[in-house]
Scaffold this active site. Structure first.
Site, PDB file in Angstrom:
ATOM      1  N   GLY A 208     -17.714  23.854  67.927  1.00 23.55           N
ATOM      2  CA  GLY A 208     -17.037  23.448  66.568  1.00 23.55           C
ATOM      3  C   GLY A 208     -17.542  21.887  65.929  1.00 23.55           C
ATOM      4  N   ASN A 209     -16.997  21.447  65.038  1.00 23.23           N
ATOM      5  CA  ASN A 209     -17.611  20.446  64.527  1.00 23.23           C
ATOM      6  C   ASN A 209     -16.287  19.278  63.878  1.00 23.23           C
ATOM      7  OD1 ASN A 209     -16.808  20.822  61.653  1.00 23.23           O
ATOM      8  ND2 ASN A 209     -18.082  22.676  62.172  1.00 23.23           N
ATOM      9  N   ARG A 210     -16.606  18.325  63.339  1.00 18.92           N
ATOM     10  CA  ARG A 210     -15.305  17.274  63.556  1.00 18.92           C
ATOM     11  C   ARG A 210     -15.060  17.244  61.887  1.00 18.92           C
ATOM     12  NH1 ARG A 210     -18.215  12.023  64.464  1.00 18.92           N
ATOM     13  NH2 ARG A 210     -16.141  11.255  63.478  1.00 18.92           N
ATOM     14  N   SER A 211     -15.389  18.159  61.274  1.00 16.11           N
ATOM     15  CA  SER A 211     -14.809  18.271  59.662  1.00 16.11           C
ATOM     16  C   SER A 211     -13.373  18.257  59.774  1.00 16.11           C
ATOM     17  CB  SER A 211     -15.368  19.426  58.853  1.00 16.11           C
ATOM     18  OG  SER A 211     -14.829  19.363  57.723  1.00 16.11           O
TER      19      SER A 211
END
Ligand code: C5P
Length: 406
Positions: A208-211
């Site tokens: 995933g990512n931190r958005s």
């Protein structure tokens, strides 16, 4: 509106007299809070006569009314003009050794600063670092302008003109007030993607990512307030953040990049504007394990094979409907000229109408309440620059969309 005007010790203080007069002329209640140094340039009687309110610099006067915090608490807007390098440094450090310092710490109102100093002082890394800190806290900066400075020098550092400061400050308050009366997106169907996709590795893990989805939610809410019919394609956005989208926005929840592609493509088939603010994974695991990956089975090293995801926004732009505007976002860890060059190349590669680029890093961009962006248009020029709350940035992006569609 209750406006506090902080004045600090720069020659440009004389221009702030015009700023105060204009605010009074427009019916605002203005309280001037000079620093001791500021009074060497323009005296207390002038400020009192112009603002029609008492003027003090000290926290020890008028103690019964708790003036050291009451001005900040009552303010709807705080303007500091001119803002010297010293005052900006004090603001960045949170110092409160005079009435202006306590007022600034006690306020939750929008704060607008108009820096004024010599070019060398403005360019000094200490000042620039302080400006970065202040911007990251949501302080709005007007200027400085390029032009003649005290002592015959010339360059960036000149305080912006009072009318420019007033216009910018009043616009900040109007944007913070929320819904705009202008319905310049009325009749348009808009799709916004937001959040971050998650690409499963096995039944319990993902890449995933931190958005956080905050910027996309702000874009959707702003578009709805400006009259658009909005669909938000949301990937893993916290309920609390998603709540900010308000009524009237259709929300479609997705998980992976491929799901996002399906949802966005379908919604885009009847849209006038598509804004891809989501952080879409560029790659996904080539295979998703049916059962949880275990250390027993993998040993001390685990190699993942990834395959490329389709570039959703590039595909949309390539097949865009006539009259459709496609906007992409780019989060970059580079800065300055390199950031702009990368952004221009990315806009060309994706062939989007506008590319909104922001600098991100471990402590910047993602998850925070504020943002700072540059918008690149088809000619490769900077069409807009915006900083402040994600809502303010959203309004600036829609302004740029409206301008390109014109
Ligand atoms: O190439 P990069 O990932 O930096 O591009 C970011 C922009 O492209 C964003 O607007 C993002 O939503 C979009 N994007 C996309 N599909 C992907 C990857 C990114 O639409 N697979």
């Amino acid at each position: 509106m209750f406006v506090v005007v902080g004045v600090t010790g720069g020659i440009a203080a004389y221009k702030t007299v015009h700023l105060v007069r204009r605010l009074i002329g427009e019916g605002h209640e203005v309280h001037v809070v000079p620093t001791e140094d500021a009074l060497r340039f323009v005296g207390q009687p002038t400020w009192e006569a112009i603002s029609r309110n008492p003027v003090t610099t000290s926290v020890h006067e008028d103690v019964a009314t708790v003036r050291h915090v009451s001005l900040g608490q009552r303010a709807d807007l705080v303007i500091v003009a001119p803002a010297t390098a010293n005052t900006l440094a004090k603001m960045a450090a949170g110092l409160a050794d005079d009435l202006l310092g306590t007022t600034l710490l006690a306020t939750t109102a929008p704060v607008v600063v108009a820096p004024a100093m010599h070019t060398e002082m403005w360019r000094h890394s200490a000042t620039q670092e302080n400006m970065r800190v202040l911007r990251s806290r949501g302080v709005h900066v007007v200027g400085p302008a390029d032009g003649p400075l005290a002592g015959g020098d010339s360059g960036p550092g000149r305080m912006s003109e009072p009318d420019e400061i007033a216009d910018a400050a009043l616009a900040v308050v109007a944007a913070a007030a929320g819904p705009r009366r202008v319905q310049d997106l009325a009749g348009l169907r808009v799709v916004v993607s937001a959040g971050g996709t998650r690409e499963p590795l096995d039944p319990v893990r993902f890449l995933g990512n931190r958005s956080s989805g905050r910027q996309g939610v702000a874009l959707a809410a702003a578009a709805a307030d400006r009259g658009a019919e909005v669909t938000l394609v949301a990937a893993h956005i916290d309920g609390e953040v998603l709540g900010g989208v308000g009524d009237g926005v259709k929300v479609v929840s997705v998980g992976t990049a491929l799901e996002m592609q399906d949802a966005v493509t379908e919604a885009a088939s009847a849209a006038d504007v598509v804004v891809m603010a989501a952080a879409v994974a560029d790659y996904r695991p080539a295979e998703v394990a049916k059962a949880k990956l275990t250390k027993e089975a993998q040993g001390d090293r685990l190699t993942l094979e990834l395959v490329e995801n389709p570039d959703i926004v590039a595909a949309l732009a390539a097949g865009r409907l006539s009259g459709q505007t496609v906007v992409a976002f780019a989060a970059e860890t580079s800065s300055g000229d390199e950031l702009l060059e990368r952004a221009k190349r990315k806009r060309e590669r994706k062939d989007v109408d506008l590319l909104v680029v922001n600098e991100v890093g471990w402590a910047r961009g993602f998850e925070s309440a504020d943002n700072e962006v540059v918008v690149i248009d088809r000619s490769g020029e900077v069409a807009a620059e915006a900083s402040g709350s994600k809502r303010e940035v959203a309004e600036a992006v829609w302004d740029a969309v409206v301008a390109t569609r014109r």
